[in-house]
Design a protein around this motif. Structure first.
Motif, PDB file in Angstrom:
ATOM      1  N   TRP A 116     -18.141  16.768 -16.476  1.00 13.98           N
ATOM      2  CA  TRP A 116     -17.273  17.394 -15.490  1.00 13.98           C
ATOM      3  C   TRP A 116     -17.806  18.813 -15.273  1.00 13.98           C
ATOM      4  O   TRP A 116     -17.820  19.616 -16.218  1.00 13.98           O
ATOM      5  CB  TRP A 116     -15.836  17.455 -15.988  1.00 13.98           C
ATOM      6  N   HIS A 126     -11.771   6.447 -18.511  1.00 15.01           N
ATOM      7  CA  HIS A 126     -10.864   6.185 -17.377  1.00 15.01           C
ATOM      8  C   HIS A 126      -9.545   6.961 -17.547  1.00 15.01           C
ATOM      9  O   HIS A 126      -9.071   7.608 -16.608  1.00 15.01           O
ATOM     10  CB  HIS A 126     -10.598   4.675 -17.277  1.00 15.01           C
ATOM     11  N   LEU A 154      -9.050   9.651 -19.169  1.00 13.10           N
ATOM     12  CA  LEU A 154      -9.287  11.088 -19.004  1.00 13.10           C
ATOM     13  C   LEU A 154      -9.303  11.480 -17.524  1.00 13.10           C
ATOM     14  O   LEU A 154      -8.910  12.582 -17.152  1.00 13.10           O
ATOM     15  CB  LEU A 154     -10.615  11.493 -19.647  1.00 13.10           C
ATOM     16  N   HIS A 155      -9.758  10.539 -16.681  1.00 10.52           N
ATOM     17  CA  HIS A 155      -9.775  10.790 -15.235  1.00 10.52           C
ATOM     18  C   HIS A 155      -8.372  10.702 -14.641  1.00 10.52           C
ATOM     19  O   HIS A 155      -7.983  11.542 -13.832  1.00 10.52           O
ATOM     20  CB  HIS A 155     -10.670   9.763 -14.517  1.00 10.52           C
ATOM     21  N   VAL A 156      -7.611   9.673 -15.046  1.00 13.90           N
ATOM     22  CA  VAL A 156      -6.328   9.432 -14.369  1.00 13.90           C
ATOM     23  C   VAL A 156      -5.144  10.125 -15.053  1.00 13.90           C
ATOM     24  O   VAL A 156      -4.099  10.297 -14.435  1.00 13.90           O
ATOM     25  CB  VAL A 156      -6.028   7.914 -14.255  1.00 13.90           C
ATOM     26  N   GLY A 157      -5.342  10.530 -16.314  1.00  9.60           N
ATOM     27  CA  GLY A 157      -4.268  11.280 -16.973  1.00  9.60           C
ATOM     28  C   GLY A 157      -3.676  10.578 -18.178  1.00  9.60           C
ATOM     29  O   GLY A 157      -3.484   9.347 -18.186  1.00  9.60           O
ATOM     30  N   LYS A 204      -1.798  14.859 -18.419  1.00  3.90           N
ATOM     31  CA  LYS A 204      -2.865  15.766 -18.012  1.00  3.90           C
ATOM     32  C   LYS A 204      -4.164  14.980 -17.858  1.00  3.90           C
ATOM     33  O   LYS A 204      -4.324  13.910 -18.442  1.00  3.90           O
ATOM     34  CB  LYS A 204      -3.063  16.857 -19.066  1.00  3.90           C
ATOM     35  N   THR A 205      -5.082  15.545 -17.078  1.00  5.29           N
ATOM     36  CA  THR A 205      -6.423  14.966 -16.979  1.00  5.29           C
ATOM     37  C   THR A 205      -7.412  15.985 -17.537  1.00  5.29           C
ATOM     38  O   THR A 205      -7.046  17.121 -17.829  1.00  5.29           O
ATOM     39  CB  THR A 205      -6.813  14.667 -15.513  1.00  5.29           C
ATOM     40  N   ILE A 206      -8.671  15.563 -17.632  1.00  4.40           N
ATOM     41  CA  ILE A 206      -9.692  16.474 -18.163  1.00  4.40           C
ATOM     42  C   ILE A 206      -9.858  17.670 -17.224  1.00  4.40           C
ATOM     43  O   ILE A 206     -10.301  18.742 -17.656  1.00  4.40           O
ATOM     44  CB  ILE A 206     -11.028  15.707 -18.386  1.00  4.40           C
ATOM     45  N   SER A 264      -7.296  19.137 -15.710  1.00  4.86           N
ATOM     46  CA  SER A 264      -6.124  20.013 -15.735  1.00  4.86           C
ATOM     47  C   SER A 264      -5.841  20.610 -17.111  1.00  4.86           C
ATOM     48  O   SER A 264      -4.949  21.447 -17.252  1.00  4.86           O
ATOM     49  CB  SER A 264      -4.881  19.261 -15.210  1.00  4.86           C
ATOM     50  N   LEU A 294      -6.767  15.673 -25.639  1.00  3.37           N
ATOM     51  CA  LEU A 294      -6.627  14.657 -24.593  1.00  3.37           C
ATOM     52  C   LEU A 294      -7.469  13.427 -24.908  1.00  3.37           C
ATOM     53  O   LEU A 294      -7.009  12.290 -24.718  1.00  3.37           O
ATOM     54  CB  LEU A 294      -7.045  15.255 -23.237  1.00  3.37           C
ATOM     55  N   ALA A 319      -6.059   9.752 -25.504  1.00  4.23           N
ATOM     56  CA  ALA A 319      -6.582   8.595 -24.751  1.00  4.23           C
ATOM     57  C   ALA A 319      -7.022   7.501 -25.710  1.00  4.23           C
ATOM     58  O   ALA A 319      -6.800   6.305 -25.458  1.00  4.23           O
ATOM     59  CB  ALA A 319      -7.740   9.042 -23.858  1.00  4.23           C
TER      60      ALA A 319
END
Lengths: 244, 244
Positions: free
Chosen positions: B37, B61, B63-66, B76-78, B80, B90, B94
């Motif tokens: 990222w 996945h 980490l992308h969607v929360g 949260k996502t990676i 935010s 996080l 996950a």
């Protein structure tokens, strides 16, 4: 854990083993992993062992006092086998006998029946051979293509062997390589420790060529270890830098 | 298997991963193990994953969607999270979510719930950090004393790191070391394969410094690999011979 290495090359056999035994981190002790039978003119047999110490010591005991080979009636010892193949069979039979005694309880305690052996040498008119015996008692033999076997904590010391060792490597060079392979393992893994045992056997001599123990005061091992470390760093620095 | 390495040094972060995935020996495929990222001025986060591919892809996945962090209500996502520590939390959250979905079935099939992650980078005003996340979702952080983490098939490539890497090593030199460590692993283990992904991040730049893929046609990697092999052999030959 432990680390043992055996090489059967054009000129003969080199074997090396460490001597650290550990059950967890608190219970660390020194036990030699190498046993040598040297009867000049008749046989030289070197065995290195890895795994559960109670099992490997029991197996070595059986080799001394005798085990019955498959399809035979009279027990044999490592001094009465008539070939290296029979010697490897004898180690396998000793492992299976040990399994019959201890296997079930060990598996119930989730320790597993864990042992492996390298056995190399020469008996009478038979040619020099090197075998690796598994915990099931079966075994494989080295060839000119695959001229070395490792047991125990083998990965740290493997890259240098894959690069520098071949069937034609001279025995003194192979001994040096064995020390380097062991040194890499000692540096990266706490469960492998000094002193080291090394045995060298010249093919068809029917007499042990060399047996030497290396401890932390051994000047040659200390020099090899220091110079190898420096050589690696120098070689690394001499590589071209990336352009990124 | 796979091999991933992360180093957090005085000048920044170097991460490298291979791309071989295998289920047995028949089913070998290429999957990148590294996810990056890169939001210049805001955050650079690099994650490398080892273990069961279905799990690690699922974790990425999430980490992308929360995912919802412990004691929080909103996912949260990676992108935010507000610090690297929160990013590591996080990944852990996950992993635990993935375990709730797949863990029981995998353990019943004796596959085990097997995954591990390296996560390095920098977020906003927080300092650059490197974490290793275990399959239980807990994690440890690197320090100046222990400045690198490895996951997967780590042993072959460890000796050179233990000898040549320190917190003060420059990033280009560390990148070169990472390639050598990877090369040693590729040579000795079939389950690790090209192409490689390498990411370099300069501390406090908040922008990815370099991301490069090395395949078998990459001239720099080929040169490093060949010259390293030759250097090792030369260094070995230059060591003093034993007197035995």
């Amino acid at each position: 854990m432990t680390y043992c290495l055996g090489m059967l090359l054009k000129d003969g056999l080199v074997m090396i083993s460490d001597s650290r035994t550990n059950a967890g981190l608190d219970h660390i002790a020194v036990f030699r992993k190498m046993t040598i039978w040297n009867e000049p003119g008749d046989r030289v047999i070197v065995i290195a062992a890895a795994g559960n110490l109670a099992i490997t010591q029991e197996v070595i005991h059986f080799l001394h006092v005798g085990v019955t080979l498959p399809d035979e009636e009279e027990p044999k010892t490592i001094m009465s086998v008539t070939s290296m193949f029979e010697a490897a069979q004898l180690v396998g039979a000793a492992v299976r006998r040990s399994y019959r005694i201890d296997g079930e309880r060990l598996e119930k305690e989730n320790s597993g029946f864990n042992c492996s052996f390298l056995i190399g040498g020469q008996v009478g008119g038979d040619k020099a051979r090197l075998f690796q015996v598994y915990s099931a008692g079966n075994f494989i033999e080295s060839t000119a293509d695959t001229c070395y076997f490792q047991i125990g904590e083998m990965k740290y010391g493997k890259p240098i062997l894959d690069r520098a060792l071949s069937y034609d490597t001279k025995l003194t060079q192979a001994g040096k390589l064995a020390l380097i392979s062991m040194d890499s393992t000692l540096r990266s893994n706490l469960s492998v420790g000094l002193p080291l045992d090394m045995a060298v056997y010249h093919r068809d001599s029917l007499e042990l060529g060399m047996h030497r123990q290396f401890d932390e005061h051994d000047p040659y091992f200390a020099e090899i270890s220091q110079r190898w470390s420096k050589s690696l760093k120098d070689a690394f620095l001499a590589l071209p830098d990336p352009s990124w």
